[in-house]
Design a protein around this motif. Structure first.
Motif, PDB file in Angstrom:
ATOM      1  N   HIS A 129       0.801  -1.225   0.000  1.00  0.00           N
ATOM      2  CA  HIS A 129       0.000   0.000   0.000  1.00  0.00           C
ATOM      3  C   HIS A 129       0.840   1.285   0.000  1.00  0.00           C
ATOM      4  CE1 HIS A 129       0.691  -0.995   4.242  1.00  0.00           C
ATOM      5  NE2 HIS A 129       0.615   0.294   4.464  1.00  0.00           N
ATOM      6  N   ASN A 130       2.155   1.171  -0.160  1.00  0.00           N
ATOM      7  CA  ASN A 130       3.002   2.364  -0.216  1.00  0.00           C
ATOM      8  C   ASN A 130       3.111   2.820  -1.679  1.00  0.00           C
ATOM      9  OD1 ASN A 130       4.887   4.388  -0.012  1.00  0.00           O
ATOM     10  ND2 ASN A 130       6.203   3.271   1.416  1.00  0.00           N
ATOM     11  N   HIS A 131       2.056   3.473  -2.135  1.00  0.00           N
ATOM     12  CA  HIS A 131       1.964   3.858  -3.542  1.00  0.00           C
ATOM     13  C   HIS A 131       3.021   4.877  -3.943  1.00  0.00           C
ATOM     14  CE1 HIS A 131      -1.632   1.482  -3.755  1.00  0.00           C
ATOM     15  NE2 HIS A 131      -2.108   2.135  -2.706  1.00  0.00           N
ATOM     16  N   ARG A 132       3.407   5.772  -3.044  1.00  0.00           N
ATOM     17  CA  ARG A 132       4.461   6.751  -3.375  1.00  0.00           C
ATOM     18  C   ARG A 132       5.791   6.056  -3.643  1.00  0.00           C
ATOM     19  NH1 ARG A 132       4.066  12.178   0.309  1.00  0.00           N
ATOM     20  NH2 ARG A 132       2.202  13.004  -0.695  1.00  0.00           N
ATOM     21  N   SER A 133       6.141   5.123  -2.800  1.00  0.00           N
ATOM     22  CA  SER A 133       7.402   4.409  -2.984  1.00  0.00           C
ATOM     23  C   SER A 133       7.376   3.573  -4.259  1.00  0.00           C
ATOM     24  CB  SER A 133       7.701   3.536  -1.767  1.00  0.00           C
ATOM     25  OG  SER A 133       9.004   3.004  -1.855  1.00  0.00           O
ATOM     26  N   ARG A 134       6.256   2.964  -4.547  1.00  0.00           N
ATOM     27  CA  ARG A 134       6.122   2.187  -5.785  1.00  0.00           C
ATOM     28  C   ARG A 134       6.360   3.088  -6.997  1.00  0.00           C
ATOM     29  NH1 ARG A 134       2.978  -2.813  -4.776  1.00  0.00           N
ATOM     30  NH2 ARG A 134       2.403  -2.810  -6.961  1.00  0.00           N
ATOM     31  N   ARG A 135       5.789   4.309  -6.974  1.00  0.00           N
ATOM     32  CA  ARG A 135       5.991   5.244  -8.091  1.00  0.00           C
ATOM     33  C   ARG A 135       7.452   5.670  -8.205  1.00  0.00           C
ATOM     34  NH1 ARG A 135       1.001   7.234  -6.306  1.00  0.00           N
ATOM     35  NH2 ARG A 135       1.989   8.984  -5.258  1.00  0.00           N
ATOM     36  N   VAL A 136       8.110   5.909  -7.072  1.00  0.00           N
ATOM     37  CA  VAL A 136       9.533   6.272  -7.093  1.00  0.00           C
ATOM     38  C   VAL A 136      10.338   5.183  -7.804  1.00  0.00           C
ATOM     39  CG1 VAL A 136      11.587   6.487  -5.620  1.00  0.00           C
ATOM     40  CG2 VAL A 136       9.518   7.800  -5.091  1.00  0.00           C
ATOM     41  N   LEU A 137      10.082   3.944  -7.447  1.00  0.00           N
ATOM     42  CA  LEU A 137      10.818   2.831  -8.048  1.00  0.00           C
ATOM     43  C   LEU A 137      10.500   2.699  -9.536  1.00  0.00           C
ATOM     44  CD1 LEU A 137      10.432   0.315  -5.108  1.00  0.00           C
ATOM     45  CD2 LEU A 137      12.499   1.593  -5.753  1.00  0.00           C
ATOM     46  N   GLU A 138       9.230   2.762  -9.883  1.00  0.00           N
ATOM     47  CA  GLU A 138       8.841   2.625 -11.288  1.00  0.00           C
ATOM     48  C   GLU A 138       9.427   3.748 -12.141  1.00  0.00           C
ATOM     49  OE1 GLU A 138       4.625   2.378 -10.691  1.00  0.00           O
ATOM     50  OE2 GLU A 138       4.717   0.221 -10.218  1.00  0.00           O
ATOM     51  N   ARG A 139       9.461   4.978 -11.630  1.00  0.00           N
ATOM     52  CA  ARG A 139      10.058   6.102 -12.364  1.00  0.00           C
ATOM     53  C   ARG A 139      11.545   5.876 -12.621  1.00  0.00           C
ATOM     54  NH1 ARG A 139       7.027  10.091  -8.565  1.00  0.00           N
ATOM     55  NH2 ARG A 139       5.123  10.435  -9.750  1.00  0.00           N
ATOM     56  N   ASN A 140      12.161   5.049 -11.798  1.00  0.00           N
ATOM     57  CA  ASN A 140      13.584   4.761 -11.949  1.00  0.00           C
ATOM     58  C   ASN A 140      13.856   3.443 -12.657  1.00  0.00           C
ATOM     59  OD1 ASN A 140      15.434   6.855 -10.739  1.00  0.00           O
ATOM     60  ND2 ASN A 140      13.851   6.716  -9.171  1.00  0.00           N
ATOM     61  N   GLY A 141      12.870   2.910 -13.333  1.00  0.00           N
ATOM     62  CA  GLY A 141      13.063   1.719 -14.144  1.00  0.00           C
ATOM     63  C   GLY A 141      13.037   0.403 -13.404  1.00  0.00           C
ATOM     64  N   PHE A 142      12.586   0.410 -12.150  1.00  0.00           N
ATOM     65  CA  PHE A 142      12.445  -0.835 -11.404  1.00  0.00           C
ATOM     66  C   PHE A 142      11.151  -1.519 -11.844  1.00  0.00           C
ATOM     67  CE2 PHE A 142      15.545   1.257  -8.875  1.00  0.00           C
ATOM     68  CZ  PHE A 142      16.182   0.296  -8.092  1.00  0.00           C
ATOM     69  N   ALA A 143      11.204  -2.827 -11.952  1.00  0.00           N
ATOM     70  CA  ALA A 143      10.033  -3.616 -12.314  1.00  0.00           C
ATOM     71  C   ALA A 143       9.659  -4.514 -11.144  1.00  0.00           C
ATOM     72  CB  ALA A 143      10.328  -4.476 -13.536  1.00  0.00           C
TER      73      ALA A 143
END
Length: 173
Positions: free
Chosen positions: A132-146
């Motif tokens: 449920h940590n949507h902000r952290s998920r977005r940070v990772l996705e913006r940096n190319g993490f899958a």
């Protein structure tokens, strides 16, 4: 663009301690339960000393996150650096509540990931976040993490075992 992270120093301990005290409630839903000693200068000094010793051994890279004026606003660390066939680590970070939403975590994760690949020669960086940590998920996705999976009951956070989304980024090429 100027660096948004740098190696933590013992001189950072008083400010980090104050940031942690100020952000104790803000960080509590995302962190393990901490005793009061963790939020003292002595507690933080011991953690930073240990992190710097582990960094000297090549097992960790502890950085602080810098705000636009160069002030310390959080921490980011490459943890569990493993060489040999694995050539991997995990990244963990936090930014104080007053600096949230300004892109600092995104910039710091991007910078430390480049350090992992370009300076340390690692092949893979892993990150974990609460589902449920949507902000952290977005940070990772913006940096190319899958996202590579979900780990049930992965860590004891905020006093209970919780599921985590697992992410990774592999070095280019």
């Amino acid at each position: 663009m100027p660096p948004v992270t740098r190696l933590v120093t013992l001189e950072d301990v008083p400010l980090l301690t104050e940031l942690l005290r100020t952000n104790r409630e803000f960080l509590a839903p995302w962190e393990p339960e901490r005793d009061d000693h963790y939020f003292t200068v002595d507690g933080q000094r011991a953690l930073v000393e240990d992190a710097l010793a582990r960094s000297a051994q090549g097992a960790m890279l502890p950085h602080v996150i810098l705000g636009p004026t160069g002030d310390v606003v959080g921490r980011i660390t490459l943890n569990g650096i493993v060489r040999a066939a694995f050539q991997s680590c995990s990244v963990g970070y936090w930014v104080d509540s007053a600096s949230n939403g300004r892109g600092l975590a995104t910039a710091a994760v991007g910078e430390i990931t480049r350090v992992a690949f370009d300076e340390l020669g690692l092949h893979r960086v892993q990150a974990e976040t609460l589902l449920h940590n949507h902000r952290s998920r977005r940070v990772l996705e913006r940096n190319g993490f899958a996202q590579i999976g979900v780990a049930p009951d992965y860590l004891k956070i905020a006093g209970r075992w919780q599921d985590f989304a697992l992410f990774q980024r592999v070095a280019p090429g």
